[in-house]
Each structure stands twice: as C-alpha cells, then as structure tokens.
Design an enzyme around this catalytic site. Structure first.
Site, PDB file in Angstrom:
ATOM      1  N   GLY A 227       6.743 -28.667 -37.769  1.00  0.00           N
ATOM      2  CA  GLY A 227       5.364 -28.660 -38.233  1.00  0.00           C
ATOM      3  C   GLY A 227       4.979 -29.925 -38.957  1.00  0.00           C
ATOM      4  O   GLY A 227       3.868 -30.019 -39.499  1.00  0.00           O
ATOM      5  N   GLU A 268      13.272 -28.494 -35.789  1.00  0.00           N
ATOM      6  CA  GLU A 268      12.858 -28.446 -34.373  1.00  0.00           C
ATOM      7  C   GLU A 268      11.577 -29.228 -34.165  1.00  0.00           C
ATOM      8  O   GLU A 268      10.570 -28.665 -33.735  1.00  0.00           O
ATOM      9  CB  GLU A 268      12.576 -27.003 -33.965  1.00  0.00           C
ATOM     10  CG  GLU A 268      13.663 -26.026 -34.256  1.00  0.00           C
ATOM     11  CD  GLU A 268      13.175 -24.582 -34.131  1.00  0.00           C
ATOM     12  OE1 GLU A 268      11.964 -24.332 -34.199  1.00  0.00           O
ATOM     13  OE2 GLU A 268      14.033 -23.725 -33.953  1.00  0.00           O
ATOM     14  N   PRO A 269      11.570 -30.511 -34.456  1.00  0.00           N
ATOM     15  CA  PRO A 269      10.314 -31.252 -34.359  1.00  0.00           C
ATOM     16  C   PRO A 269       9.907 -31.543 -32.918  1.00  0.00           C
ATOM     17  O   PRO A 269      10.744 -31.881 -32.082  1.00  0.00           O
ATOM     18  CB  PRO A 269      10.644 -32.561 -35.072  1.00  0.00           C
ATOM     19  CG  PRO A 269      12.111 -32.738 -34.854  1.00  0.00           C
ATOM     20  CD  PRO A 269      12.702 -31.354 -34.856  1.00  0.00           C
ATOM     21  N   TYR A 311      -8.198 -27.490 -30.211  1.00  0.00           N
ATOM     22  CA  TYR A 311      -7.870 -27.435 -31.642  1.00  0.00           C
ATOM     23  C   TYR A 311      -8.831 -28.262 -32.495  1.00  0.00           C
ATOM     24  O   TYR A 311      -8.554 -28.471 -33.676  1.00  0.00           O
ATOM     25  CB  TYR A 311      -6.468 -27.987 -31.899  1.00  0.00           C
ATOM     26  CG  TYR A 311      -5.346 -27.325 -31.142  1.00  0.00           C
ATOM     27  CD1 TYR A 311      -5.079 -25.965 -31.296  1.00  0.00           C
ATOM     28  CD2 TYR A 311      -4.520 -28.065 -30.302  1.00  0.00           C
ATOM     29  CE1 TYR A 311      -4.030 -25.376 -30.626  1.00  0.00           C
ATOM     30  CE2 TYR A 311      -3.464 -27.473 -29.630  1.00  0.00           C
ATOM     31  CZ  TYR A 311      -3.223 -26.132 -29.790  1.00  0.00           C
ATOM     32  OH  TYR A 311      -2.178 -25.548 -29.136  1.00  0.00           O
ATOM     33  N   CYS A 337     -16.385 -30.494 -15.594  1.00  0.00           N
ATOM     34  CA  CYS A 337     -17.690 -29.833 -15.652  1.00  0.00           C
ATOM     35  C   CYS A 337     -17.655 -28.698 -16.650  1.00  0.00           C
ATOM     36  O   CYS A 337     -17.515 -27.523 -16.315  1.00  0.00           O
ATOM     37  CB  CYS A 337     -18.122 -29.384 -14.269  1.00  0.00           C
ATOM     38  SG  CYS A 337     -18.691 -30.799 -13.344  1.00  0.00           S
ATOM     39  N   GLU A 338     -17.758 -29.095 -17.887  1.00  0.00           N
ATOM     40  CA  GLU A 338     -17.573 -28.223 -19.048  1.00  0.00           C
ATOM     41  C   GLU A 338     -17.743 -29.186 -20.213  1.00  0.00           C
ATOM     42  O   GLU A 338     -17.428 -30.361 -20.070  1.00  0.00           O
ATOM     43  CB  GLU A 338     -16.127 -27.722 -18.995  1.00  0.00           C
ATOM     44  CG  GLU A 338     -15.702 -26.885 -20.100  1.00  0.00           C
ATOM     45  CD  GLU A 338     -15.237 -25.489 -19.644  1.00  0.00           C
ATOM     46  OE1 GLU A 338     -15.258 -24.660 -20.508  1.00  0.00           O
ATOM     47  OE2 GLU A 338     -14.898 -25.242 -18.484  1.00  0.00           O
TER      48      GLU A 338
HETATM   49  C1  LIG Z   1       6.074 -25.493 -31.184  1.00  0.00           C
HETATM   50  C2  LIG Z   1       7.343 -25.228 -31.872  1.00  0.00           C
HETATM   51  C3  LIG Z   1       8.000 -26.269 -32.544  1.00  0.00           C
HETATM   52  C4  LIG Z   1       7.460 -27.679 -32.633  1.00  0.00           C
HETATM   53  O1  LIG Z   1       6.359 -27.799 -33.465  1.00  0.00           O
HETATM   54  P1  LIG Z   1       5.739 -29.247 -33.778  1.00  0.00           P
HETATM   55  O2  LIG Z   1       4.567 -28.982 -34.635  1.00  0.00           O
HETATM   56  O3  LIG Z   1       5.358 -29.872 -32.473  1.00  0.00           O
HETATM   57  O4  LIG Z   1       6.770 -30.066 -34.424  1.00  0.00           O
HETATM   58  C5  LIG Z   1       9.212 -25.960 -33.136  1.00  0.00           C
HETATM   59  N1  LIG Z   1       9.750 -24.723 -33.083  1.00  0.00           N
HETATM   60  C6  LIG Z   1       9.139 -23.701 -32.435  1.00  0.00           C
HETATM   61  C7  LIG Z   1       9.788 -22.377 -32.404  1.00  0.00           C
HETATM   62  C8  LIG Z   1       7.916 -23.922 -31.826  1.00  0.00           C
HETATM   63  O5  LIG Z   1       7.313 -22.910 -31.200  1.00  0.00           O
END
Ligand SMILES: *Cc1c(COP(=O)(O)O)cnc(C)c1O
Length: 410
Positions: A227, A268-269, A311, A337-338
């Site tokens: 995140g 998990e980036p 978003y 087309c939107e």
């Molecule tokens: C989407 C997701 C991420 C990556 O999020 P980012 O904001 O792109 O870093 C990591 N872990 C899980 C489980 C996700 O669904």
C-alpha cells in the site's frame, strides 16, 4: 524519464525514438527504476530478515517478473493464473504467496499441489483447509485489522466493512478451527490497501500482529502487505520508506525476542515497485477547442489506462514532442466512446496534432487492467534495460480480437 538537452530520455534512450520505433500507444518501463525501488525497500529493512513478494497483479509481464526474480524478489499472486505466470517466470513455489479472495476453493487445492505459500482470508475456507490437509500443509491467515488506510474506500481493504481478511475480533474462532484441525499457521498477513502515506498505519498493524502472534506457535513470517503510496504529482505526500524501516525494524526485533525466535518480515509491494517506472506514450490525434475548453484527443483511453476514470487517479502528463513550448491549459481525453478523461485542466507545453504525450505512473495497474473495450487493441510493452529499448509484448492485432470467438451458423 528525464529532460536532457531538450529531449526526454529513459536511461540513454530518447522517449520519442521509442514511440517512433514501436508505434503508439505503447507502455514503456524503465528497468533501473524498478530495481531502484526494490533496493530502496530492501535497504530500509536491512536489519531484519525482509522478503519482498512483488504483487504480480500490478504489472504481470513475464520479462518484468523475471527481472524481479533475478534481483531477489519473491511474488505475491491473487489468482491461480498469476501463480502459473510466476512459476513460468522462474519463481520457486516456496517464493510465491497465494492470497486469493472469493476464488473457488479448487484454486487453493491446486496451489497446494504446486507447493505455494497459501494465505487464507475467511473462516469457511480455513475449516475446509483444515479438514482436508490437517497439519500436513501449513498456511498463513489474512487478518482484517479494522483500519481505514489511505482514505479512498475503493482501494482500502482493511476497514471493518471490507470483504478481505478474517476480522481480528474473530481470533477466538480462528483459534478454535486451528486447534480442531491441528493446522500449522506459518504466517500472519494484513494488507490494508493502496495509497498509504502514514508510517503509523504499519505501526498499528504491527501492534495488532504482535498482540495476536503469541497465539500461534509455528510462525515463520509476518506479512505487512503493501500500500506504499508513490508520488503522482509534485508535492504529493508519499510513504517515507526509510523512516518506516527504522521504526518498524526496531519494533519487529523487540517482538522477535519476545516471540522467542527470528521471523521473516514480508511485504507485497506492487505500485511501489513498478508505478513510476512506467509511461504510457500516446499520440495526439486531435486538438478541439470549445468556447470553454481545449481538448487534446489521444490514441489511447480508459481501455488502456483505467485508473483516472476508475479511481479518479491523477496521472501527470508531459508533451515530450515539445518540451520547451509555451504552456497552455488542456483537457486530455481518450478515444473511447464514453467520458474518458485522462487529465482535466492540465498545463502542457503547446500541443499540436501528432505530438507524443507521456502519461506518467503508468507502470502499476496500467497494462494489467487494460481491456479490448470498443474493440480496440491493447498496446505493445517495451522495457528499457541496459540503455536499450526491448519489446516485451507485441501490440495486439485484429486476429487477437477474434481469438476464441465461435462463429455459428445463423
Ligand atoms: C493489490 C495487492 C497488493 C499490492 O498493493 P500495492 O498498493 O500495489 O502495493 C499486495 N497484496 C495484496 C494481497 C494485494 O491484493
């Protein structure tokens, strides 16, 4: 991408030459930027046993996955198809974290057969998993921490109304299931969503982890998800990863001492690794002035980059054909087309028909969310590596649109 001697460069390749050589629209990624981001995170957490599990969904091109694998990253996947892509890219099963949400249980069964790390995010599946595998295959648990992170409800995943994770308030139920089936819980996981700027969110997560971790004696890792917000426009507040590194490392090491052994700290980036590496290059098809607005039409749209419309995401736009021209205010719109606004009321160096615009921060959730809407073809992808621009995905062609369609007699 940087401006040198009147031209925009990605490494030592002129961005305009890439548009010329590969055509537009085209996604271009800078390998150096990807590796820089990976190393920034590793460096910030050098004093813990950190493991980076790149979130494949952000950008899932095989060459990007191989680049990350080669440089010591693992993978985080959310579907069995992403898992197969990661395996094809060379990640070992044990380096792949599988975190599905509302996927069929058969995907988990397949992931177990493949030997992946399994992350379970609901109690019914935890029971099924326990009943089927007992103590023979470990798993991790995705917790919902009840934290509203990042401020955007569409991309926040750890608040109390989110569909993700098992509520931390259901710890007693989790423990009942774990005990009943003697499940080995090897990891705890929280992912609170995207666009987090506050170190505090991760420290709050740490408090939650550390308070529940003692209930699980088989832990190997604690996964803080991701995140990390990156900069989309000048002056944007972003996550200070170095600061987070210092604060979280300190707490994590104290926790590990209390827990009795050293655990791995996982992230998990997705966005943090690839967002800034990517540019979507598009050609100006039309300049259209109304009494109130000057529109710049381009040969791409929400079919290729959904984030602005989905978003309200801000993506900075540059006119790389005229880097020093006088600035005017334009609204850049796509060819779908939107209503398909890529950037409203933007100052750009004077734009003429045929000019190439670069849409920034297009590395994450750009190509991977692209579609064939309006029966448009998806763009090519190019990786700039070692000062060379290399095609890593061909532009689609008309045959691709027909693929899989069954023509019946009518
Ligand atoms: C989407 C997701 C991420 C990556 O999020 P980012 O904001 O792109 O870093 C990591 N872990 C899980 C489980 C996700 O669904």
């Amino acid at each position: 991408m940087e401006l040198r001697e009147g031209s925009y460069f990605i490494q030592n390749v002129k961005a305009l030459d890439i548009a010329e050589q590969f055509g537009t629209p085209v996604y271009v990624y800078d390998a150096n930027k990807i590796l820089h981001q990976l190393n920034t995170l590793k460096t910030a957490f050098a004093d813990v046993d950190v493991k980076i599990k790149y979130a494949v969904k952000a950008l899932s091109n095989l060459s990007i996955l191989r680049l990350l694998k080669k440089n010591g990253s693992g993978a985080d996947v959310v579907s069995i198809q992403e898992a197969h892509l990661a395996l094809k890219a060379g990640f070992l099963p044990s380096e792949i974290m599988f975190s599905p949400n509302c996927a069929d249980f058969s995907e988990i069964e397949e992931a177990v057969k493949l030997g992946l790390v399994i992350n379970i995010d609901n109690l019914p599946f935890l029971k099924k998993f326990g009943a089927k595998y007992g103590s023979s295959y470990p798993c991790s648990i995705r917790l919902n921490p009840h934290i509203m992170a990042g401020g955007n409800i569409k991309i926040s995943t750890g608040h109390s109304d989110s569909k993700f994770g098992i509520s931390v308030h259901q710890l007693a139920q989790i423990l009942d299931v774990v005990k009943q089936y003697t499940i080995k819980i090897e990891g705890l996981h929280i992912h609170t969503g995207s666009d987090i700027t506050e170190t505090d969110v991760f420290l709050k997560m740490a408090d939650i982890f550390f308070s529940v971790a003692h209930s699980f004696s088989d832990l190997k890792f604690i996964d803080f998800g991701s995140g990390f917000k990156v900069s989309y426009k000048e002056g944007d507040k972003v996550m200070d990863v170095a600061d987070l590194g210092v604060k979280l490392t300190e707490r994590f090491n104290i926790f590990c001492k209390q827990y009795g052994r050293n655990l791995e700290l996982w992230f998990e980036p997705g966005k943090f690794i690839v967002s800034e590496s990517g540019h979507l290059l598009a050609k100006t098809t039309l300049i259209k002035s109304t009494p109130s607005t000057t529109f710049v039409g381009v040969n791409t749209g929400l079919n290729h980059l959904l984030r602005p419309m989905m978003y309200d995401a801000y993506h900075h736009i540059l006119n790389i054909s005229n880097p020093t021209g006088e600035q005017h205010v334009y609204t850049v719109v796509g060819y779908i087309c939107e209503t398909d606004t890529i950037g409203a009321g933007r100052k750009l160096n004077e734009v003429s028909e045929g000019d190439i615009l670069a849409i920034k921060n297009a590395g994450a959730y750009g190509f991977s969310m692209a579609s064939n809407y309006n029966s448009r073809l998806r763009p090519a992808e190019v990786l700039v590596i070692n000062d060379e621009a290399k095609l890593i995905r061909e532009r689609e062609n008309f045959e691709d649109l027909l693929k899989g369609q069954v023509e019946i007699d009518l």
